[in-house]
Write a protein that holds these residues in place. Structure first.
Motif, PDB file in Angstrom:
ATOM      1  N   VAL A  21       0.574  -1.198  -0.061  1.00 26.83           N
ATOM      2  CA  VAL A  21       0.039  -0.040  -0.380  1.00 26.83           C
ATOM      3  C   VAL A  21       0.514   0.772   0.309  1.00 26.83           C
ATOM      4  O   VAL A  21       0.731   1.873  -0.706  1.00 26.83           O
ATOM      5  CB  VAL A  21      -1.074   0.120   1.156  1.00 26.83           C
ATOM      6  N   ASN A  22       2.216   0.997   0.956  1.00 28.58           N
ATOM      7  CA  ASN A  22       2.643   2.733   0.905  1.00 28.58           C
ATOM      8  C   ASN A  22       3.556   3.012  -0.509  1.00 28.58           C
ATOM      9  O   ASN A  22       3.816   4.103  -0.468  1.00 28.58           O
ATOM     10  CB  ASN A  22       3.869   2.417   2.317  1.00 28.58           C
ATOM     11  N   MET A  23       3.947   1.588  -1.257  1.00 27.36           N
ATOM     12  CA  MET A  23       5.084   2.120  -2.929  1.00 27.36           C
ATOM     13  C   MET A  23       3.613   2.577  -3.614  1.00 27.36           C
ATOM     14  O   MET A  23       4.150   3.249  -4.509  1.00 27.36           O
ATOM     15  CB  MET A  23       5.130   0.426  -2.845  1.00 27.36           C
ATOM     16  N   VAL A  24       2.166   1.701  -3.281  1.00 29.74           N
ATOM     17  CA  VAL A  24       1.551   2.632  -4.559  1.00 29.74           C
ATOM     18  C   VAL A  24       1.304   4.035  -3.662  1.00 29.74           C
ATOM     19  O   VAL A  24       0.984   4.508  -4.921  1.00 29.74           O
ATOM     20  CB  VAL A  24       0.225   1.954  -4.762  1.00 29.74           C
ATOM     21  N   ILE A  25       1.248   4.250  -2.734  1.00 29.49           N
ATOM     22  CA  ILE A  25       1.172   5.888  -2.301  1.00 29.49           C
ATOM     23  C   ILE A  25       2.036   6.611  -2.821  1.00 29.49           C
ATOM     24  O   ILE A  25       1.580   7.583  -3.504  1.00 29.49           O
ATOM     25  CB  ILE A  25       1.338   5.690  -0.671  1.00 29.49           C
ATOM     26  N   ILE A  26       3.071   6.511  -2.252  1.00 31.08           N
ATOM     27  CA  ILE A  26       4.599   7.008  -3.127  1.00 31.08           C
ATOM     28  C   ILE A  26       4.542   7.414  -4.189  1.00 31.08           C
ATOM     29  O   ILE A  26       4.841   8.344  -4.570  1.00 31.08           O
ATOM     30  CB  ILE A  26       5.343   6.392  -2.038  1.00 31.08           C
ATOM     31  N   SER A  27       3.985   6.470  -5.150  1.00 26.30           N
ATOM     32  CA  SER A  27       4.223   5.924  -6.509  1.00 26.30           C
ATOM     33  C   SER A  27       2.939   7.435  -6.808  1.00 26.30           C
ATOM     34  O   SER A  27       3.263   8.342  -7.841  1.00 26.30           O
ATOM     35  CB  SER A  27       4.021   5.056  -7.429  1.00 26.30           C
ATOM     36  N   SER A  28       1.497   6.987  -6.405  1.00 22.37           N
ATOM     37  CA  SER A  28       0.713   8.474  -6.670  1.00 22.37           C
ATOM     38  C   SER A  28       1.045   9.718  -6.537  1.00 22.37           C
ATOM     39  O   SER A  28       1.016  10.140  -7.031  1.00 22.37           O
ATOM     40  CB  SER A  28      -0.944   7.621  -6.128  1.00 22.37           C
ATOM     41  N   GLY A  29       1.228   9.863  -4.795  1.00 23.43           N
ATOM     42  CA  GLY A  29       2.010  10.879  -5.077  1.00 23.43           C
ATOM     43  C   GLY A  29       3.443  11.541  -6.149  1.00 23.43           C
ATOM     44  O   GLY A  29       3.254  12.884  -5.864  1.00 23.43           O
ATOM     45  N   ALA A  30       3.717  10.677  -6.341  1.00 24.18           N
ATOM     46  CA  ALA A  30       4.797  11.415  -6.916  1.00 24.18           C
ATOM     47  C   ALA A  30       4.437  11.736  -7.794  1.00 24.18           C
ATOM     48  O   ALA A  30       4.957  12.677  -8.941  1.00 24.18           O
ATOM     49  CB  ALA A  30       5.989  10.775  -7.090  1.00 24.18           C
ATOM     50  N   SER A  31       3.634  10.909  -8.406  1.00 25.60           N
ATOM     51  CA  SER A  31       2.958  11.156 -10.164  1.00 25.60           C
ATOM     52  C   SER A  31       1.695  12.257 -10.215  1.00 25.60           C
ATOM     53  O   SER A  31       1.570  12.926 -11.457  1.00 25.60           O
ATOM     54  CB  SER A  31       2.183   9.872 -10.801  1.00 25.60           C
ATOM     55  N   TYR A  32       0.897  11.885  -9.437  1.00 25.15           N
ATOM     56  CA  TYR A  32      -0.162  12.729  -9.002  1.00 25.15           C
ATOM     57  C   TYR A  32       0.176  13.719  -8.156  1.00 25.15           C
ATOM     58  O   TYR A  32      -0.885  14.782  -8.039  1.00 25.15           O
ATOM     59  CB  TYR A  32      -1.599  11.784  -8.947  1.00 25.15           C
ATOM     60  N   GLY A  33       0.233  13.761  -7.119  1.00 22.26           N
ATOM     61  CA  GLY A  33       0.072  14.991  -6.374  1.00 22.26           C
ATOM     62  C   GLY A  33      -0.216  14.371  -5.245  1.00 22.26           C
ATOM     63  O   GLY A  33      -0.899  13.385  -4.929  1.00 22.26           O
ATOM     64  N   PHE A  34      -0.458  15.058  -4.037  1.00 22.81           N
ATOM     65  CA  PHE A  34      -1.360  13.935  -2.542  1.00 22.81           C
ATOM     66  C   PHE A  34      -2.516  14.354  -2.432  1.00 22.81           C
ATOM     67  O   PHE A  34      -3.088  13.745  -2.551  1.00 22.81           O
ATOM     68  CB  PHE A  34      -0.282  15.446  -1.594  1.00 22.81           C
TER      69      PHE A  34
END
Length: 195
Positions: A21-34
């Motif tokens: 879950v954390n890996m998806v979140i960090i990747s999404s945060g980098a790509s799409y923002g918070f």
């Protein structure tokens, strides 16, 4: 007070430590923002909390009777995590990512229910912090875990957003997505083979 500190530390350790879950979140945060990652964070937190409630209030006894359940969960969870990892690793490496779809609330919710790490965290937490004769400590544990989980997952999204400043070229974005997806796929294979 000591019990509450123990609940907090257990929740923090399990929530903040790297996992699918954390890996998806960090990747999404980098790509799409918070902001665009927050629905996934919410889905993952609510999904986990609901799983904790279900396990805490009776399902744990059924799990002990049917250990084969964990094998099926492991296969289904590993397959889902591999799918998410593949989506991240193969996502387009555009500098403008506004047209792409960020992970959704539903995906966050489902990922927790198919994540063996979440099941293990819930089962061990219930064993440590519940009493058969009294539900008060379990309810306190669930509330603490909900708050800590939300804050921990949101922190991963903020970290991802801050990493995005380093991802200022198509090559860097491609490499980052490939690494994050690869980590997820490797984690899924590890969880599958460890059973």
């Amino acid at each position: 007070m000591t019990l509450i500190i123990a609940m907090f530390l257990f929740s923090l350790t399990m929530s903040i430590s790297p996992g699918p879950v954390n890996m998806v979140i960090i990747s999404s945060g980098a790509s799409y923002g918070f902001r665009r990652t927050f629905p996934f964070v919410s889905g993952a937190t609510i999904g986990f909390t609901l799983l904790l409630i279900v396990i805490g209030f009776g399902f744990y006894a059924s799990i002990e009777k049917y250990p084969l359940f964990f094998k099926y969960l492991n296969v289904a969870g590993s397959a889902f995590i591999i799918y998410i990892g593949y989506k991240i690793a193969s996502s387009r490496s555009e500098l403008s990512l506004t047209k792409s779809e960020a992970p959704s609330f539903t995906q966050g919710f489902l990922l927790q229910w198919l994540n063996p790490k979440a099941w293990i965290a819930c089962a061990s937490g219930v064993v440590l912090f519940s009493e058969p004769s009294n539900n008060t400590s379990l309810i306190i544990f669930i509330i603490i875990y909900f708050i800590v989980c939300y804050l921990s997952l949101a922190a991963w999204a903020v970290l991802g957003k801050n990493i995005s400043t380093l991802l200022n070229s198509i090559g860097r974005i491609r490499a980052f997505n490939f690494c994050m997806g690869g980590i997820l796929i490797t984690t899924a294979f590890y969880m599958f083979l460890a059973q």
